[in-house]
Design a protein around this motif. Sequence first.
Motif, PDB file in Angstrom:
ATOM      1  N   ASP A 175       0.823  -1.208   0.000  1.00 55.17           N
ATOM      2  CA  ASP A 175       0.000   0.000   0.000  1.00 55.17           C
ATOM      3  C   ASP A 175       0.857   1.258   0.000  1.00 55.17           C
ATOM      4  OD1 ASP A 175      -2.492   1.374   0.080  1.00 55.17           O
ATOM      5  OD2 ASP A 175      -2.280   1.622   2.240  1.00 55.17           O
ATOM      6  N   GLN A 176       1.993   1.212   0.663  1.00 57.72           N
ATOM      7  CA  GLN A 176       2.899   2.362   0.722  1.00 57.72           C
ATOM      8  C   GLN A 176       3.569   2.626  -0.631  1.00 57.72           C
ATOM      9  OE1 GLN A 176       3.224   4.374   3.456  1.00 57.72           O
ATOM     10  NE2 GLN A 176       1.546   3.124   4.217  1.00 57.72           N
ATOM     11  N   GLU A 177       3.734   1.574  -1.438  1.00 54.30           N
ATOM     12  CA  GLU A 177       4.458   1.701  -2.702  1.00 54.30           C
ATOM     13  C   GLU A 177       3.564   1.893  -3.931  1.00 54.30           C
ATOM     14  OE1 GLU A 177       7.304  -1.398  -3.296  1.00 54.30           O
ATOM     15  OE2 GLU A 177       7.986  -1.280  -1.231  1.00 54.30           O
ATOM     16  N   LEU A 178       2.328   1.448  -3.853  1.00 53.06           N
ATOM     17  CA  LEU A 178       1.447   1.532  -5.013  1.00 53.06           C
ATOM     18  C   LEU A 178       0.933   2.950  -5.219  1.00 53.06           C
ATOM     19  CD1 LEU A 178      -0.592  -1.740  -4.400  1.00 53.06           C
ATOM     20  CD2 LEU A 178       1.137  -1.363  -6.167  1.00 53.06           C
ATOM     21  N   ASP A 179       0.697   3.297  -6.457  1.00 49.03           N
ATOM     22  CA  ASP A 179       0.179   4.618  -6.823  1.00 49.03           C
ATOM     23  C   ASP A 179      -1.245   4.760  -6.276  1.00 49.03           C
ATOM     24  OD1 ASP A 179      -0.812   6.904  -8.050  1.00 49.03           O
ATOM     25  OD2 ASP A 179       0.107   6.448  -9.987  1.00 49.03           O
ATOM     26  N   GLN A 180      -1.444   5.728  -5.380  1.00 51.38           N
ATOM     27  CA  GLN A 180      -2.743   5.923  -4.731  1.00 51.38           C
ATOM     28  C   GLN A 180      -3.815   6.409  -5.697  1.00 51.38           C
ATOM     29  OE1 GLN A 180      -3.175   4.978  -1.368  1.00 51.38           O
ATOM     30  NE2 GLN A 180      -1.174   4.138  -1.847  1.00 51.38           N
ATOM     31  N   ALA A 181      -3.430   6.901  -6.855  1.00 55.43           N
ATOM     32  CA  ALA A 181      -4.396   7.313  -7.873  1.00 55.43           C
ATOM     33  C   ALA A 181      -4.932   6.109  -8.640  1.00 55.43           C
ATOM     34  CB  ALA A 181      -3.752   8.298  -8.848  1.00 55.43           C
ATOM     35  N   ILE A 182      -4.244   4.973  -8.534  1.00 52.79           N
ATOM     36  CA  ILE A 182      -4.635   3.757  -9.262  1.00 52.79           C
ATOM     37  C   ILE A 182      -5.178   2.691  -8.324  1.00 52.79           C
ATOM     38  CG2 ILE A 182      -3.755   1.884 -10.712  1.00 52.79           C
ATOM     39  CD1 ILE A 182      -1.722   3.931 -11.820  1.00 52.79           C
ATOM     40  N   PHE A 183      -4.556   2.542  -7.141  1.00 49.33           N
ATOM     41  CA  PHE A 183      -4.947   1.519  -6.169  1.00 49.33           C
ATOM     42  C   PHE A 183      -5.509   2.165  -4.918  1.00 49.33           C
ATOM     43  CE2 PHE A 183      -1.862  -0.689  -8.777  1.00 49.33           C
ATOM     44  CZ  PHE A 183      -2.407  -1.951  -8.910  1.00 49.33           C
ATOM     45  N   CYS A 184      -6.489   1.497  -4.294  1.00 47.36           N
ATOM     46  CA  CYS A 184      -7.105   2.011  -3.076  1.00 47.36           C
ATOM     47  C   CYS A 184      -7.265   0.872  -2.072  1.00 47.36           C
ATOM     48  CB  CYS A 184      -8.473   2.613  -3.400  1.00 47.36           C
ATOM     49  SG  CYS A 184      -9.339   3.254  -1.961  1.00 47.36           S
ATOM     50  N   ARG A 185      -6.892   1.118  -0.836  1.00 45.58           N
ATOM     51  CA  ARG A 185      -7.091   0.126   0.229  1.00 45.58           C
ATOM     52  C   ARG A 185      -8.499   0.309   0.767  1.00 45.58           C
ATOM     53  NH1 ARG A 185      -2.613  -1.626   4.572  1.00 45.58           N
ATOM     54  NH2 ARG A 185      -3.621  -3.588   5.126  1.00 45.58           N
TER      55      ARG A 185
END
Length: 85
Positions: free
Chosen positions: A46-56
């Motif tokens: 979660d820290q490394e993935l693009d927050q504009a593409i992935f959401c927890r």
Amino acid sequence: MAIKSAGQVSFLKISEIDWIEAADYYSCLHVGTKTHLLRRSPSDLDQELDQAIFCRIHRSTIVRLDRVRGLQLNDGGEHDGPPRI
């Protein structure tokens, strides 16, 4: 992303991941009908993935936003189970 399995290393493009599910200290990467086990926690990913593409969306679930078609809700209005991809 490098995935170790059965004595070999495979490479997976992050753009291929539909959603990620927690499995203790591991992560299950769901790619189409296949699942890959990665020896990293969803928190690390979660820290490394693009927050504009992935959401927890849950402590145990990360989704690729453009692949989600729906969520199953329980009686309390919370989502139950994996996302509909």
